[in-house]
Scaffold this motif. Structure first.
Motif, PDB file in Angstrom:
ATOM      1  N   LEU A 236      28.913  26.182  64.195  1.00 28.18           N
ATOM      2  CA  LEU A 236      28.275  27.216  63.388  1.00 28.18           C
ATOM      3  C   LEU A 236      26.876  26.777  63.002  1.00 28.18           C
ATOM      4  O   LEU A 236      26.620  25.597  62.766  1.00 28.18           O
ATOM      5  N   TRP A 237      25.976  27.735  62.902  1.00 25.22           N
ATOM      6  CA  TRP A 237      24.633  27.408  62.449  1.00 25.22           C
ATOM      7  C   TRP A 237      24.652  26.936  61.006  1.00 25.22           C
ATOM      8  O   TRP A 237      23.815  26.134  60.604  1.00 25.22           O
ATOM      9  N   SER A 238      25.594  27.420  60.233  1.00 25.40           N
ATOM     10  CA  SER A 238      25.695  27.004  58.838  1.00 25.40           C
ATOM     11  C   SER A 238      26.309  25.616  58.690  1.00 25.40           C
ATOM     12  O   SER A 238      26.128  24.966  57.667  1.00 25.40           O
ATOM     13  N   GLU A 239      27.073  25.171  59.725  1.00 22.51           N
ATOM     14  CA  GLU A 239      27.704  23.848  59.700  1.00 22.51           C
ATOM     15  C   GLU A 239      27.583  23.210  61.075  1.00 22.51           C
ATOM     16  O   GLU A 239      28.536  23.163  61.837  1.00 22.51           O
ATOM     17  N   LYS A 274      35.934  28.732  56.430  1.00 27.80           N
ATOM     18  CA  LYS A 274      34.485  28.586  56.527  1.00 27.80           C
ATOM     19  C   LYS A 274      33.900  29.387  57.681  1.00 27.80           C
ATOM     20  O   LYS A 274      32.692  29.624  57.715  1.00 27.80           O
ATOM     21  N   MET A 279      29.035  35.494  61.455  1.00 28.17           N
ATOM     22  CA  MET A 279      28.215  34.274  61.510  1.00 28.17           C
ATOM     23  C   MET A 279      27.670  34.048  62.919  1.00 28.17           C
ATOM     24  O   MET A 279      28.277  34.453  63.900  1.00 28.17           O
TER      25      MET A 279
END
Length: 368
Positions: A236-239, A274, A279
């Motif tokens: 994920l770009w967020s993680e 998450k 996303m």
């Protein structure tokens, strides 16, 4: 006086020459000392890095639900309440919207009344049939009258059965006035408002199930084989530090006419809370089985009638000639599969003039 002046000039000349000689001597000593301080011949090196022979390819995708359902009422009517909003999480069996139940309750009462009437008619017809049987047994009635009483009783039973089914249907219709979520999910769209009259089956609320999530990406036709047989993972770009295993679930049978890519859907069996819908994710595809190789400049290869070798530079400046296994020669590179360790520094220029007995000094390092 004249002789004294000549002597002074001669003295200054001698003194200047001595100072210059001393200066040149000091410079020469410094150069000699510097040369002695330097460990050896300067060399240019690069670091050996092994990687899959077929490099992994990455694609930008979007997290989507595997199942997104358009929920609608199974009966028509006027919307009385809408109980959810877009983005709200719902549980299985949770009410989403309610229809006005007035007409449905009237239909249920009507069906119940018809059931009561059919029950009374059946009781009367059954009694008449029994009397006809008794009279026929004593010979006081004809077969025609007996058949007529039996037919009337059978018709009454059928009407009672129909009235009973009608009661069940109206009860179901009354329960359909409340739209319930059929699984845990998230509301992604609300297409009704209170006061709106909706038809049976019309889309009212769209629910995305969160139990199964997937990544949707566009794959070029040159990588369709790797998408089917390779190993896929998602970040994920967020993680970016967390990696999720992915498995190909579906691939479009034909390419998009505009982009000439195939829409592929990869399921995420290990997705947790998450991983939210919508996303942005990066899908990485790599071959299932591929050898690890290192690419180095051809100038680093040393071969004079023997096996191909590389000069490896040690921590203290010593060089060691190590034979390597060459897989292929490319236009300007050599591809090796082993012989030197990961992270080793190898000389890339002037290897024909090196001697394993001498020490070298690394002056620069190349990334290759």
């Amino acid at each position: 006086m004249f002789a004294r002046s000549i002597f002074a000039s001669y003295y200054r000349l001698i003194a200047g020459a001595g100072i210059a000689f001393l200066a040149f001597s000091l410079v020469g000593c410094n150069e000699i000392a510097a040369q002695k301080a330097e460990p050896g011949r300067p060399v240019l090196v690069t670091t050996v890095h092994y990687q899959p022979e077929s490099p992994a390819r990455s694609f930008v995708g979007t997290i989507r639900p595997r199942i997104e359902t358009d929920m609608g009422f199974r009966v028509s009517g006027k919307v009385a309440k809408r109980l959810v909003e877009v983005g709200q999480g719902v549980e299985a069996g949770q009410p989403l919207a309610i229809l006005d139940e007035v007409d449905l309750k009237l239909q249920a009462e009507q069906a119940q009344a018809e059931f009561s009437a059919a029950t009374g008619v059946l009781a009367q017809a059954a009694a008449s049939e029994q009397r006809a049987k008794d009279l026929r047994a004593k010979g006081w009635t004809t077969d025609a009258q007996m058949d007529q009483a039996r037919a009337a009783a059978d018709e009454a039973r059928a009407r009672l059965n129909r009235a009973e089914r009608s009661v069940d249907l109206t009860k179901n219709s009354l329960s359909y006035a409340t739209l319930l979520a059929d699984a845990k999910g998230v509301v992604t769209a609300t297409l009704i408002e209170p006061g709106q009259v909706v038809a049976s089956g019309q889309t009212a609320i769209r629910i995305a199930r969160v139990a199964e999530k997937e990544t949707v990406v566009a794959i070029p036709e040159t990588l369709l084989g790797r998408a089917r047989d390779g190993v896929a993972s998602v970040t994920l770009w967020s993680e970016p530090d967390r990696k999720y295993a992915a498995k190909l679930r579906e691939i479009a049978p034909s390419a998009d006419p505009a982009t000439r890519t195939y829409l592929a859907k990869f399921s995420l069996p290990e997705a947790d809370e998450k991983v939210s819908l919508g996303m942005t994710a990066t899908l990485t595809l790599s071959d299932a089985e591929t050898s690890r190789v290192a690419r180095l400049p051809l100038s680093a290869l040393f071969s004079q009638g023997g096996d191909p070798s590389l000069y490896v530079v040690g921590d203290s400046g010593e060089v060691t000639l190590k034979p390597v296994a060459v897989k292929a020669y490319e236009s300007g590179d050599v591809v090796i599969t082993g012989g030197v360790d990961e992270g080793a520094n190898v000389v890339v220029l002037g290897v024909q003039k090196l001697d394993p007995a001498q020490k070298v000094r690394v002056v620069s390092s190349l990334s290759f």
